[in-house]
Design a protein around this motif. Sequence first.
Motif, PDB file in Angstrom:
ATOM      1  N   GLU A 241       0.844  -1.197   0.000  1.00 29.26           N
ATOM      2  CA  GLU A 241       0.000   0.000   0.000  1.00 29.26           C
ATOM      3  C   GLU A 241       0.883   1.252   0.000  1.00 29.26           C
ATOM      4  N   LEU A 242       1.286   1.667  -1.186  1.00 30.32           N
ATOM      5  CA  LEU A 242       2.209   2.796  -1.291  1.00 30.32           C
ATOM      6  C   LEU A 242       1.566   4.112  -0.876  1.00 30.32           C
ATOM      7  N   ALA A 243       0.234   4.190  -0.925  1.00 30.34           N
ATOM      8  CA  ALA A 243      -0.426   5.444  -0.581  1.00 30.34           C
ATOM      9  C   ALA A 243      -0.166   5.840   0.871  1.00 30.34           C
ATOM     10  N   ARG A 244       0.072   4.863   1.746  1.00 28.52           N
ATOM     11  CA  ARG A 244       0.324   5.191   3.151  1.00 28.52           C
ATOM     12  C   ARG A 244       1.763   4.881   3.566  1.00 28.52           C
ATOM     13  N   ALA A 245       2.657   4.841   2.593  1.00 26.16           N
ATOM     14  CA  ALA A 245       4.046   4.464   2.875  1.00 26.16           C
ATOM     15  C   ALA A 245       4.838   5.613   3.489  1.00 26.16           C
ATOM     16  N   GLN A 246       5.734   5.268   4.428  1.00 28.45           N
ATOM     17  CA  GLN A 246       6.782   6.188   4.842  1.00 28.45           C
ATOM     18  C   GLN A 246       7.784   6.294   3.701  1.00 28.45           C
ATOM     19  N   ARG A 247       8.354   7.472   3.499  1.00 27.51           N
ATOM     20  CA  ARG A 247       9.273   7.663   2.372  1.00 27.51           C
ATOM     21  C   ARG A 247      10.573   8.281   2.866  1.00 27.51           C
ATOM     22  N   PHE A 248      11.692   7.647   2.434  1.00 26.56           N
ATOM     23  CA  PHE A 248      13.012   8.118   2.813  1.00 26.56           C
ATOM     24  C   PHE A 248      13.909   8.105   1.578  1.00 26.56           C
ATOM     25  N   GLU A 249      14.978   8.897   1.629  1.00 24.46           N
ATOM     26  CA  GLU A 249      15.995   8.891   0.585  1.00 24.46           C
ATOM     27  C   GLU A 249      17.327   8.472   1.179  1.00 24.46           C
ATOM     28  N   CYS A 250      18.070   7.686   0.427  1.00 29.92           N
ATOM     29  CA  CYS A 250      19.414   7.260   0.815  1.00 29.92           C
ATOM     30  C   CYS A 250      20.347   7.631  -0.326  1.00 29.92           C
ATOM     31  N   VAL A 251      21.210   8.615  -0.105  1.00 30.94           N
ATOM     32  CA  VAL A 251      22.062   9.162  -1.153  1.00 30.94           C
ATOM     33  C   VAL A 251      23.487   8.655  -0.950  1.00 30.94           C
ATOM     34  N   PHE A 252      24.035   8.003  -1.962  1.00 35.17           N
ATOM     35  CA  PHE A 252      25.413   7.507  -1.909  1.00 35.17           C
ATOM     36  C   PHE A 252      26.319   8.490  -2.643  1.00 35.17           C
ATOM     37  N   GLY A 253      27.390   8.909  -1.978  1.00 37.12           N
ATOM     38  CA  GLY A 253      28.346   9.810  -2.608  1.00 37.12           C
ATOM     39  C   GLY A 253      28.237  11.243  -2.167  1.00 37.12           C
ATOM     40  N   ALA A 254      27.156  11.616  -1.501  1.00 40.69           N
ATOM     41  CA  ALA A 254      26.988  12.985  -1.008  1.00 40.69           C
ATOM     42  C   ALA A 254      27.481  13.057   0.442  1.00 40.69           C
ATOM     43  N   PRO A 255      28.129  14.164   0.837  1.00 41.32           N
ATOM     44  CA  PRO A 255      28.649  14.273   2.213  1.00 41.32           C
ATOM     45  C   PRO A 255      27.519  14.191   3.244  1.00 41.32           C
ATOM     46  N   ASN A 256      27.733  13.365   4.246  1.00 40.56           N
ATOM     47  CA  ASN A 256      26.815  13.235   5.383  1.00 40.56           C
ATOM     48  C   ASN A 256      25.388  12.878   4.964  1.00 40.56           C
ATOM     49  N   ALA A 257      25.248  12.215   3.803  1.00 45.59           N
ATOM     50  CA  ALA A 257      23.910  11.908   3.307  1.00 45.59           C
ATOM     51  C   ALA A 257      23.377  10.596   3.865  1.00 45.59           C
ATOM     52  N   LEU A 258      24.255   9.667   4.222  1.00 43.56           N
ATOM     53  CA  LEU A 258      23.810   8.383   4.751  1.00 43.56           C
ATOM     54  C   LEU A 258      23.454   8.535   6.225  1.00 43.56           C
ATOM     55  N   ARG A 259      22.297   8.036   6.597  1.00 43.21           N
ATOM     56  CA  ARG A 259      21.835   8.168   7.969  1.00 43.21           C
ATOM     57  C   ARG A 259      20.956   6.972   8.313  1.00 43.21           C
ATOM     58  N   SER A 260      20.589   6.886   9.578  1.00 38.84           N
ATOM     59  CA  SER A 260      19.697   5.816  10.004  1.00 38.84           C
ATOM     60  C   SER A 260      18.244   6.251   9.839  1.00 38.84           C
ATOM     61  N   PHE A 261      17.345   5.263   9.764  1.00 36.39           N
ATOM     62  CA  PHE A 261      15.926   5.533   9.582  1.00 36.39           C
ATOM     63  C   PHE A 261      15.149   4.821  10.687  1.00 36.39           C
ATOM     64  N   ASP A 262      14.177   5.499  11.240  1.00 36.40           N
ATOM     65  CA  ASP A 262      13.272   4.897  12.217  1.00 36.40           C
ATOM     66  C   ASP A 262      11.998   4.485  11.488  1.00 36.40           C
ATOM     67  N   LEU A 263      11.749   3.188  11.401  1.00 39.02           N
ATOM     68  CA  LEU A 263      10.605   2.668  10.666  1.00 39.02           C
ATOM     69  C   LEU A 263       9.542   2.179  11.636  1.00 39.02           C
ATOM     70  N   LYS A 264       8.287   2.402  11.280  1.00 39.85           N
ATOM     71  CA  LYS A 264       7.179   1.927  12.081  1.00 39.85           C
ATOM     72  C   LYS A 264       6.831   0.497  11.681  1.00 39.85           C
ATOM     73  N   ARG A 265       6.636  -0.348  12.672  1.00 39.74           N
ATOM     74  CA  ARG A 265       6.325  -1.746  12.412  1.00 39.74           C
ATOM     75  C   ARG A 265       5.010  -1.866  11.637  1.00 39.74           C
ATOM     76  N   ASP A 266       4.991  -2.799  10.671  1.00 40.83           N
ATOM     77  CA  ASP A 266       3.805  -3.090   9.865  1.00 40.83           C
ATOM     78  C   ASP A 266       3.329  -1.890   9.050  1.00 40.83           C
ATOM     79  N   THR A 267       4.230  -0.983   8.745  1.00 43.35           N
ATOM     80  CA  THR A 267       3.894   0.179   7.918  1.00 43.35           C
ATOM     81  C   THR A 267       4.702   0.113   6.629  1.00 43.35           C
ATOM     82  N   PRO A 268       4.075   0.243   5.460  1.00 44.28           N
ATOM     83  CA  PRO A 268       4.846   0.228   4.203  1.00 44.28           C
ATOM     84  C   PRO A 268       5.899   1.329   4.196  1.00 44.28           C
ATOM     85  N   THR A 269       7.041   1.023   3.615  1.00 48.80           N
ATOM     86  CA  THR A 269       8.144   1.973   3.539  1.00 48.80           C
ATOM     87  C   THR A 269       8.690   2.014   2.126  1.00 48.80           C
TER      88      THR A 269
END
Length: 297
Positions: A241-269
Amino acid sequence: YTLEAATALRVKPNEKFVLRVTNATDELIGIQIRGLRLPSFPTVANIERGATVELPLQLADSGTFLLQATDVEQIARGLSTLLVVEETIPPQVHLELPFLVQDREHQLPPMLSLNGEAKASEKAADPIKVQPNTRVRLRMANATASRGFLMKFDGMVAFIVAIDSTPSEIFRPRQDAFPFGPGARYDVIFDVPAGTRPTISVDDGQFKQELMQFVPDGEPRPALPAVVALPPHPALPPEIELARAQRFECVFGAPNALRSFDLKRDTPTSLALINKSGAVLSVYLGGQVVRVLHPAD
Protein backbone atom coordinates in the motif's frame (compact mmCIF):
# COMPACT_ATOMS: atom_id res chain seq x y z
CA TYR A 1 29.51 -28.43 7.23
CA THR A 2 32.50 -26.60 5.82
CA LEU A 3 32.22 -24.14 2.96
CA GLU A 4 34.53 -26.35 0.92
CA ALA A 5 32.64 -29.60 1.59
CA ALA A 6 29.72 -29.10 -0.79
CA THR A 7 28.38 -26.71 -3.39
CA ALA A 8 24.96 -26.70 -1.72
CA LEU A 9 23.73 -27.60 1.75
CA ARG A 10 20.12 -28.82 1.74
CA VAL A 11 17.51 -28.87 4.51
CA LYS A 12 13.72 -29.13 4.68
CA PRO A 13 11.49 -26.30 5.92
CA ASN A 14 11.20 -26.21 9.73
CA GLU A 15 13.77 -29.00 10.00
CA LYS A 16 15.98 -28.55 13.04
CA PHE A 17 19.68 -28.79 12.20
CA VAL A 18 23.04 -27.60 13.45
CA LEU A 19 25.32 -25.58 11.20
CA ARG A 20 28.86 -26.27 12.36
CA VAL A 21 31.43 -23.74 11.11
CA THR A 22 35.15 -24.41 11.61
CA ASN A 23 37.63 -21.66 10.85
CA ALA A 24 40.52 -23.43 9.09
CA THR A 25 41.97 -20.16 7.74
CA ASP A 26 44.74 -18.02 9.24
CA GLU A 27 42.35 -15.13 9.87
CA LEU A 28 39.30 -14.20 11.87
CA ILE A 29 36.14 -14.90 9.89
CA GLY A 30 32.51 -13.91 10.13
CA ILE A 31 29.62 -15.62 8.34
CA GLN A 32 26.25 -14.48 7.06
CA ILE A 33 23.31 -16.00 5.19
CA ARG A 34 22.01 -13.70 2.48
CA GLY A 35 18.26 -13.87 2.01
CA LEU A 36 17.02 -14.90 5.45
CA ARG A 37 14.52 -12.61 7.08
CA LEU A 38 15.28 -11.47 10.60
CA PRO A 39 15.43 -12.87 13.20
CA SER A 40 16.19 -16.20 11.50
CA PHE A 41 19.97 -15.85 11.45
CA PRO A 42 22.15 -13.14 12.97
CA THR A 43 25.54 -12.43 11.42
CA VAL A 44 28.26 -14.30 13.32
CA ALA A 45 31.48 -12.30 13.58
CA ASN A 46 35.02 -12.96 14.75
CA ILE A 47 35.32 -16.74 14.70
CA GLU A 48 38.86 -17.32 15.92
CA ARG A 49 41.47 -19.27 13.97
CA GLY A 50 40.94 -22.99 14.60
CA ALA A 51 37.67 -22.40 16.45
CA THR A 52 34.38 -24.18 15.75
CA VAL A 53 30.98 -22.53 16.16
CA GLU A 54 27.75 -24.56 16.27
CA LEU A 55 24.58 -22.77 15.24
CA PRO A 56 21.23 -24.52 15.89
CA LEU A 57 18.79 -23.44 13.19
CA GLN A 58 15.22 -24.05 12.10
CA LEU A 59 14.29 -22.21 8.90
CA ALA A 60 10.67 -21.81 7.87
CA ASP A 61 11.25 -19.96 4.58
CA SER A 62 11.95 -22.10 1.51
CA GLY A 63 14.42 -20.70 -0.98
CA THR A 64 17.94 -20.46 -2.35
CA PHE A 65 20.18 -18.72 0.19
CA LEU A 66 23.84 -17.76 0.10
CA LEU A 67 26.05 -18.67 3.04
CA GLN A 68 29.32 -16.77 2.91
CA ALA A 69 31.97 -14.84 4.79
CA THR A 70 31.34 -11.25 5.81
CA ASP A 71 34.76 -10.05 4.61
CA VAL A 72 35.05 -9.05 0.95
CA GLU A 73 38.59 -10.43 0.57
CA GLN A 74 37.51 -13.78 1.99
CA ILE A 75 34.51 -13.87 -0.35
CA ALA A 76 36.92 -13.29 -3.25
CA ARG A 77 38.88 -16.35 -2.08
CA GLY A 78 35.79 -18.54 -2.33
CA LEU A 79 34.31 -18.66 1.19
CA SER A 80 30.74 -19.13 -0.01
CA THR A 81 28.25 -21.92 -0.58
CA LEU A 82 24.54 -22.34 -1.26
CA LEU A 83 22.03 -23.16 1.46
CA VAL A 84 18.85 -24.63 -0.01
CA VAL A 85 15.64 -24.87 2.01
CA GLU A 86 13.43 -27.14 -0.07
CA GLU A 87 9.78 -26.44 -0.87
CA THR A 88 7.11 -28.59 0.75
CA ILE A 89 5.70 -29.18 -2.74
CA PRO A 90 8.56 -28.60 -5.21
CA PRO A 91 7.98 -27.61 -8.84
CA GLN A 92 7.88 -30.38 -11.44
CA VAL A 93 11.40 -30.71 -12.88
CA HIS A 94 13.61 -33.60 -13.98
CA LEU A 95 16.96 -32.10 -12.96
CA GLU A 96 17.96 -29.53 -10.33
CA LEU A 97 21.46 -28.06 -10.40
CA PRO A 98 23.39 -25.53 -8.31
CA PHE A 99 24.85 -22.56 -10.17
CA LEU A 100 27.34 -20.89 -7.83
CA VAL A 101 29.54 -18.29 -9.56
CA GLN A 102 32.73 -17.27 -7.73
CA ASP A 103 35.95 -15.32 -8.30
CA ARG A 104 39.21 -16.92 -9.33
CA GLU A 105 41.79 -14.75 -7.60
CA HIS A 106 44.87 -13.42 -9.40
CA GLN A 107 43.88 -14.94 -12.76
CA LEU A 108 44.84 -13.21 -16.02
CA PRO A 109 42.84 -13.09 -18.17
CA PRO A 110 39.94 -12.72 -15.69
CA MET A 111 38.32 -16.02 -14.81
CA LEU A 112 35.36 -17.27 -12.87
CA SER A 113 34.50 -20.60 -11.33
CA LEU A 114 31.18 -22.40 -11.45
CA ASN A 115 30.44 -24.77 -8.58
CA GLY A 116 34.14 -24.73 -7.68
CA GLU A 117 35.45 -25.49 -11.20
CA ALA A 118 37.47 -22.84 -13.05
CA LYS A 119 36.00 -21.65 -16.36
CA ALA A 120 38.38 -20.28 -19.03
CA SER A 121 36.87 -17.39 -20.99
CA GLU A 122 37.99 -18.76 -24.37
CA LYS A 123 36.71 -22.31 -23.79
CA ALA A 124 33.19 -23.66 -24.20
CA ALA A 125 31.63 -25.22 -21.12
CA ASP A 126 31.69 -29.00 -20.81
CA PRO A 127 28.39 -30.38 -22.19
CA ILE A 128 25.76 -31.74 -19.84
CA LYS A 129 23.91 -34.53 -21.65
CA VAL A 130 20.18 -34.75 -20.95
CA GLN A 131 17.24 -36.37 -22.67
CA PRO A 132 15.26 -34.07 -24.97
CA ASN A 133 12.42 -32.28 -23.14
CA THR A 134 14.27 -32.47 -19.82
CA ARG A 135 13.10 -29.71 -17.49
CA VAL A 136 15.94 -28.10 -15.52
CA ARG A 137 15.89 -25.93 -12.43
CA LEU A 138 18.96 -23.83 -11.65
CA ARG A 139 19.54 -22.40 -8.19
CA MET A 140 21.78 -19.50 -9.11
CA ALA A 141 23.90 -17.23 -6.91
CA ASN A 142 26.59 -14.66 -7.67
CA ALA A 143 29.12 -15.29 -4.90
CA THR A 144 31.81 -12.99 -6.30
CA ALA A 145 33.07 -10.18 -4.10
CA SER A 146 32.20 -7.25 -6.37
CA ARG A 147 31.63 -8.37 -9.96
CA GLY A 148 28.34 -7.84 -11.75
CA PHE A 149 27.35 -9.46 -15.04
CA LEU A 150 24.68 -9.75 -17.65
CA MET A 151 23.48 -13.35 -17.52
CA LYS A 152 22.51 -14.68 -20.98
CA PHE A 153 20.34 -17.70 -21.84
CA ASP A 154 20.62 -18.89 -25.46
CA GLY A 155 18.77 -21.76 -27.14
CA MET A 156 16.02 -22.15 -24.55
CA VAL A 157 13.06 -20.33 -23.06
CA ALA A 158 14.01 -19.68 -19.41
CA PHE A 159 11.56 -18.54 -16.74
CA ILE A 160 12.51 -16.81 -13.50
CA VAL A 161 10.44 -18.13 -10.57
CA ALA A 162 12.29 -16.64 -7.57
CA ILE A 163 14.53 -13.62 -6.95
CA ASP A 164 16.82 -13.19 -3.94
CA SER A 165 15.45 -16.24 -2.12
CA THR A 166 11.79 -15.21 -2.49
CA PRO A 167 9.18 -16.55 -4.97
CA SER A 168 8.29 -14.05 -7.70
CA GLU A 169 5.71 -13.87 -10.41
CA ILE A 170 6.87 -16.18 -13.20
CA PHE A 171 8.33 -14.29 -16.16
CA ARG A 172 10.68 -14.66 -19.09
CA PRO A 173 13.48 -12.08 -18.85
CA ARG A 174 13.64 -9.48 -21.59
CA GLN A 175 15.91 -10.63 -24.43
CA ASP A 176 16.60 -13.76 -22.34
CA ALA A 177 19.08 -11.87 -20.15
CA PHE A 178 19.12 -10.29 -16.70
CA PRO A 179 21.59 -8.41 -14.45
CA PHE A 180 23.43 -10.65 -11.99
CA GLY A 181 25.00 -8.51 -9.26
CA PRO A 182 27.20 -9.70 -6.40
CA GLY A 183 25.11 -11.52 -3.81
CA ALA A 184 22.12 -11.93 -6.16
CA ARG A 185 20.14 -15.19 -6.26
CA TYR A 186 17.78 -16.40 -8.97
CA ASP A 187 15.78 -19.60 -9.44
CA VAL A 188 15.36 -20.34 -13.15
CA ILE A 189 13.41 -23.16 -14.86
CA PHE A 190 13.65 -24.16 -18.53
CA ASP A 191 13.17 -27.11 -20.90
CA VAL A 192 15.89 -28.51 -23.17
CA PRO A 193 14.23 -29.13 -26.56
CA ALA A 194 15.46 -31.64 -29.11
CA GLY A 195 17.78 -30.26 -31.80
CA THR A 196 19.12 -27.42 -29.65
CA ARG A 197 22.29 -26.75 -27.67
CA PRO A 198 21.25 -24.38 -24.87
CA THR A 199 24.01 -22.32 -23.26
CA ILE A 200 24.30 -20.00 -20.27
CA SER A 201 26.98 -17.32 -20.29
CA VAL A 202 28.02 -14.14 -18.49
CA ASP A 203 29.07 -10.83 -20.03
CA ASP A 204 30.59 -8.04 -17.93
CA GLY A 205 31.34 -5.72 -20.85
CA GLN A 206 35.00 -6.76 -21.02
CA PHE A 207 34.73 -10.48 -21.56
CA LYS A 208 32.07 -13.08 -22.27
CA GLN A 209 32.31 -16.48 -20.69
CA GLU A 210 30.22 -19.58 -21.28
CA LEU A 211 29.50 -21.31 -17.99
CA MET A 212 27.09 -24.12 -18.82
CA GLN A 213 25.72 -25.90 -21.88
CA PHE A 214 23.21 -28.69 -22.36
CA VAL A 215 23.19 -31.29 -25.14
CA PRO A 216 19.99 -33.28 -25.84
CA ASP A 217 20.83 -36.99 -26.06
CA GLY A 218 18.77 -40.17 -26.15
CA GLU A 219 15.05 -40.79 -26.22
CA PRO A 220 12.84 -37.73 -25.68
CA ARG A 221 10.95 -37.45 -22.42
CA PRO A 222 7.20 -36.83 -22.50
CA ALA A 223 6.66 -33.07 -22.46
CA LEU A 224 5.66 -31.61 -19.09
CA PRO A 225 2.86 -29.07 -18.58
CA ALA A 226 3.76 -25.38 -18.75
CA VAL A 227 6.06 -23.99 -16.05
CA VAL A 228 4.06 -22.47 -13.21
CA ALA A 229 4.94 -20.04 -10.44
CA LEU A 230 6.14 -21.17 -7.02
CA PRO A 231 3.65 -20.74 -4.17
CA PRO A 232 3.83 -17.14 -2.90
CA HIS A 233 5.48 -16.40 0.42
CA PRO A 234 2.68 -16.71 3.02
CA ALA A 235 3.95 -13.82 5.17
CA LEU A 236 4.29 -11.27 2.36
CA PRO A 237 1.39 -9.22 0.97
CA PRO A 238 0.57 -9.54 -2.73
CA GLU A 239 0.58 -5.73 -2.96
CA ILE A 240 2.24 -2.92 -1.00
CA GLU A 241 0.00 0.00 0.00
CA LEU A 242 2.21 2.80 -1.29
CA ALA A 243 -0.43 5.44 -0.58
CA ARG A 244 0.32 5.19 3.15
CA ALA A 245 4.05 4.46 2.88
CA GLN A 246 6.78 6.19 4.84
CA ARG A 247 9.27 7.66 2.37
CA PHE A 248 13.01 8.12 2.81
CA GLU A 249 15.99 8.89 0.59
CA CYS A 250 19.41 7.26 0.82
CA VAL A 251 22.06 9.16 -1.15
CA PHE A 252 25.41 7.51 -1.91
CA GLY A 253 28.35 9.81 -2.61
CA ALA A 254 26.99 12.99 -1.01
CA PRO A 255 28.65 14.27 2.21
CA ASN A 256 26.81 13.24 5.38
CA ALA A 257 23.91 11.91 3.31
CA LEU A 258 23.81 8.38 4.75
CA ARG A 259 21.84 8.17 7.97
CA SER A 260 19.70 5.82 10.00
CA PHE A 261 15.93 5.53 9.58
CA ASP A 262 13.27 4.90 12.22
CA LEU A 263 10.60 2.67 10.67
CA LYS A 264 7.18 1.93 12.08
CA ARG A 265 6.33 -1.75 12.41
CA ASP A 266 3.80 -3.09 9.86
CA THR A 267 3.89 0.18 7.92
CA PRO A 268 4.85 0.23 4.20
CA THR A 269 8.14 1.97 3.54
CA SER A 270 9.51 3.40 0.29
CA LEU A 271 13.28 3.89 0.22
CA ALA A 272 14.72 5.86 -2.71
CA LEU A 273 18.34 4.90 -3.47
CA ILE A 274 20.25 7.73 -5.19
CA ASN A 275 23.77 7.12 -6.50
CA LYS A 276 25.94 10.26 -6.71
CA SER A 277 29.22 8.42 -6.17
CA GLY A 278 30.35 8.34 -9.81
CA ALA A 279 30.64 4.53 -9.74
CA VAL A 280 28.30 1.58 -10.18
CA LEU A 281 27.20 0.34 -6.75
CA SER A 282 25.63 -2.85 -5.43
CA VAL A 283 23.50 -2.29 -2.34
CA TYR A 284 22.72 -5.09 0.10
CA LEU A 285 19.74 -4.81 2.45
CA GLY A 286 19.78 -7.70 4.89
CA GLY A 287 17.04 -9.22 6.99
CA GLN A 288 14.11 -7.86 4.96
CA VAL A 289 12.30 -8.67 1.71
CA VAL A 290 12.05 -5.69 -0.63
CA ARG A 291 10.58 -5.01 -4.06
CA VAL A 292 12.10 -2.77 -6.71
CA LEU A 293 9.42 -0.31 -7.83
CA HIS A 294 8.77 0.66 -11.42
CA PRO A 295 9.16 4.44 -11.99
CA ALA A 296 5.40 4.61 -12.58
CA ASP A 297 4.56 3.05 -9.19
